[in-house]
Design an enzyme around this catalytic site. Structure first.
Site, PDB file in Angstrom:
ATOM      1  N   HIS A 280       4.644  71.212  55.589  1.00  0.00           N
ATOM      2  CA  HIS A 280       4.645  72.405  54.726  1.00  0.00           C
ATOM      3  C   HIS A 280       5.234  72.104  53.356  1.00  0.00           C
ATOM      4  O   HIS A 280       4.920  72.782  52.379  1.00  0.00           O
ATOM      5  CB  HIS A 280       5.471  73.522  55.366  1.00  0.00           C
TER       6      HIS A 280
ATOM      7  N   HIS B  81      13.854  71.565  49.457  1.00  0.00           N
ATOM      8  CA  HIS B  81      12.409  71.345  49.533  1.00  0.00           C
ATOM      9  C   HIS B  81      11.784  71.965  48.292  1.00  0.00           C
ATOM     10  O   HIS B  81      12.460  72.663  47.528  1.00  0.00           O
ATOM     11  CB  HIS B  81      11.824  71.982  50.807  1.00  0.00           C
TER      12      HIS B  81
ATOM     13  N   HIS C 256       8.141  73.788  46.284  1.00  0.00           N
ATOM     14  CA  HIS C 256       6.856  74.483  46.314  1.00  0.00           C
ATOM     15  C   HIS C 256       6.171  74.156  44.984  1.00  0.00           C
ATOM     16  O   HIS C 256       6.850  74.104  43.938  1.00  0.00           O
ATOM     17  CB  HIS C 256       7.065  75.997  46.423  1.00  0.00           C
TER      18      HIS C 256
ATOM     19  N   GLU D 168       7.332  79.964  43.574  1.00  0.00           N
ATOM     20  CA  GLU D 168       7.239  81.125  44.478  1.00  0.00           C
ATOM     21  C   GLU D 168       7.710  82.379  43.764  1.00  0.00           C
ATOM     22  O   GLU D 168       6.995  83.391  43.740  1.00  0.00           O
ATOM     23  CB  GLU D 168       8.080  80.865  45.738  1.00  0.00           C
TER      24      GLU D 168
ATOM     25  N   HIS E  42      14.055  74.670  46.219  1.00  0.00           N
ATOM     26  CA  HIS E  42      14.932  75.535  47.009  1.00  0.00           C
ATOM     27  C   HIS E  42      15.973  74.701  47.714  1.00  0.00           C
ATOM     28  O   HIS E  42      15.634  73.740  48.424  1.00  0.00           O
ATOM     29  CB  HIS E  42      14.115  76.325  48.042  1.00  0.00           C
TER      30      HIS E  42
ATOM     31  N   THR F  76      10.562  82.329  52.897  1.00  0.00           N
ATOM     32  CA  THR F  76       9.215  82.532  52.342  1.00  0.00           C
ATOM     33  C   THR F  76       8.147  81.864  53.205  1.00  0.00           C
ATOM     34  O   THR F  76       6.975  81.825  52.833  1.00  0.00           O
ATOM     35  CB  THR F  76       9.104  81.982  50.907  1.00  0.00           C
ATOM     36  N   THR F  77       8.591  81.326  54.366  1.00  0.00           N
ATOM     37  CA  THR F  77       7.646  80.774  55.330  1.00  0.00           C
ATOM     38  C   THR F  77       7.931  81.428  56.679  1.00  0.00           C
ATOM     39  O   THR F  77       9.045  81.935  56.893  1.00  0.00           O
ATOM     40  CB  THR F  77       7.846  79.248  55.516  1.00  0.00           C
TER      41      THR F  77
HETATM   42  N1  LIG Z   1      11.362  78.880  51.000  1.00  0.00           N
HETATM   43  S1  LIG Z   1      12.475  78.883  52.138  1.00  0.00           S
HETATM   44  O1  LIG Z   1      13.737  78.430  51.559  1.00  0.00           O
HETATM   45  O2  LIG Z   1      12.522  80.202  52.730  1.00  0.00           O
HETATM   46  C1  LIG Z   1      12.038  77.719  53.369  1.00  0.00           C
HETATM   47  C2  LIG Z   1      10.838  77.059  53.350  1.00  0.00           C
HETATM   48  F1  LIG Z   1       9.902  77.313  52.411  1.00  0.00           F
HETATM   49  C3  LIG Z   1      10.531  76.095  54.296  1.00  0.00           C
HETATM   50  F2  LIG Z   1       9.325  75.466  54.244  1.00  0.00           F
HETATM   51  C4  LIG Z   1      11.420  75.778  55.285  1.00  0.00           C
HETATM   52  S2  LIG Z   1      10.997  74.529  56.436  1.00  0.00           S
HETATM   53  O3  LIG Z   1      12.036  74.337  57.379  1.00  0.00           O
HETATM   54  O4  LIG Z   1      10.691  73.364  55.645  1.00  0.00           O
HETATM   55  C5  LIG Z   1       9.492  74.991  57.260  1.00  0.00           C
HETATM   56  C6  LIG Z   1       9.612  76.192  58.113  1.00  0.00           C
HETATM   57  O5  LIG Z   1      10.815  76.813  58.204  1.00  0.00           O
HETATM   58  C7  LIG Z   1      12.639  76.439  55.349  1.00  0.00           C
HETATM   59  N2  LIG Z   1      13.469  76.085  56.400  1.00  0.00           N
HETATM   60  C8  LIG Z   1      14.764  76.612  56.714  1.00  0.00           C
HETATM   61  C9  LIG Z   1      14.734  78.087  57.097  1.00  0.00           C
HETATM   62  C10 LIG Z   1      15.123  78.188  58.554  1.00  0.00           C
HETATM   63  C11 LIG Z   1      15.509  76.812  58.965  1.00  0.00           C
HETATM   64  C12 LIG Z   1      16.019  76.359  60.181  1.00  0.00           C
HETATM   65  C13 LIG Z   1      16.287  74.986  60.324  1.00  0.00           C
HETATM   66  C14 LIG Z   1      16.044  74.117  59.268  1.00  0.00           C
HETATM   67  C15 LIG Z   1      15.527  74.576  58.060  1.00  0.00           C
HETATM   68  C16 LIG Z   1      15.318  75.936  57.932  1.00  0.00           C
HETATM   69  C17 LIG Z   1      12.938  77.405  54.372  1.00  0.00           C
HETATM   70  F3  LIG Z   1      14.125  78.025  54.377  1.00  0.00           F
HETATM   71 ZN   LIG Z   2      11.261  77.346  49.788  1.00  0.00          ZN
END
Ligand SMILES: NS(=O)(=O)c1c(F)c(F)c(S(=O)(=O)CCO)c(N[C@H]2CCc3ccccc32)c1F
Ligand SMILES: [Zn+2]
Length: 263
Positions: free
Chosen positions: A66, A91, A93, A104, A117, A198-199
């Site tokens: 992603h 990460h 976007h 975003e 982010h 946002t995911t």
């Molecule tokens: N745009 S965002 O900041 O809302 C956001 C993301 F866009 C995103 F892609 C991810 S992820 O972990 O790479 C993929 C699915 O959660 C997270 N992951 C975080 C959220 C929950 C979680 C749990 C364990 C490890 C990472 C995350 C995320 F917080």
């Molecule tokens: Zn993000």
């Protein structure tokens, strides 16, 4: 969980089928309308602790299908919020090489080229991010808007390794660097609102901080980001390029967007 994407039958309009919160309230991102902002003098400058990592520190850069994700050590944290929020990962976007417009959060309808982010969790109350992810005070994400301009030597500290994570679930080691360098100069000028991941699973658990001032990356750096990686595994027959991995702006509902600055 179930698979999701940014386009096609598992695209964002279908997320709520398997992830009910995605169809709920307090969703992110949003279009920040600057005329509707509320100045809040209680919003203090963001204070970051232990962000200056030494090169002897090894970080994991990964492709999770992603986004491109950089793991962050737990000694990094935000100290200016009511509770300690400990760093978990960062990460990005972004758009596509033909359309360098993939942030975003958008400002007055203007979408920036990309967005970083930095995801933190409330370590005063929860042992790890997975336990914090679905709690209303669980997460704090710092957003940095990116526009095309000058080459960014700090972003390059991890971007230069991206060829090693072309396919989903690939990981490489990256030497530590000063993560503070990813932010704009002024950590006292930001937008603040209550929102969500946002995911999927779109938990309404995020205290959002989006810095007012963007940083730049060069067009070449943007093209590398937008063309180097795939959402698909290496052994899949059909390679799926990873780009335009941003969710569209969500309804603000009755949410107030605060700002830490006047004018
Ligand atoms: N745009 S965002 O900041 O809302 C956001 C993301 F866009 C995103 F892609 C991810 S992820 O972990 O790479 C993929 C699915 O959660 C997270 N992951 C975080 C959220 C929950 C979680 C749990 C364990 C490890 C990472 C995350 C995320 F917080
Ligand atoms: Zn993000």
């Amino acid at each position: 969980g179930a698979k999701w994407a940014y386009t096609g039958p598992h695209g964002e309009n279908h997320w709520s089928m398997h992830y009910p919160f995605c169809g709920g309230s307090f969703q992110s991102p949003i279009d920040i309308q600057t005329q509707l902002l509320n100045f809040d003098p209680s919003l203090r400058p963001i204070e970051l602790q232990n962000y200056n990592l030494s090169a002897t520190e090894q970080l994991i850069l990964g492709n999770n299908g992603h986004s491109v994700v950089l793991s962050l050590p737990r000694r990094m944290y935000i100290s200016s919020l009511s509770q300690r929020y400990t760093a978990a990962q960062l990460h990005l976007h972004w758009g596509s090489s033909h359309l360098p417009s993939g942030s975003e959060h958008i400002i007055n309808g203007h979408r920036f080229a990309a967005e970083i982010h930095l995801v933190h969790f409330n370590s005063d109350r929860y042992p790890n991010i997975s336990m914090a992810a679905d709690k209303s005070d669980g997460l704090a994400v710092l957003g940095v808007l990116i526009e095309i301009g000058e080459f960014n030597p700090v972003v390059d500290q991890f971007l230069k390794y991206i060829k090693g994570i072309k396919y989903r679930d690939q990981k490489v080691q990256v030497p530590g660097f000063n993560i503070r360098g990813l932010f704009p100069g002024r950590l006292d000028e930001y937008y603040r609102y209550d929102g969500s991941l946002t995911t999927p699973p779109c938990y309404p658990s995020v205290l959002w901080t989006v810095f007012k001032n963007p940083v730049t990356i060069s067009l070449q750096q943007f093209r590398t980001l937008a063309t180097a990686i795939y959402s698909s595994h290496q052994q899949e027959l059909v390679p799926v390029p990873m780009n335009s991995n941003f969710r569209r702006a969500q309804y603000p509902d009755s949410r107030l967007v605060l700002c830490s600055f006047k004018r």
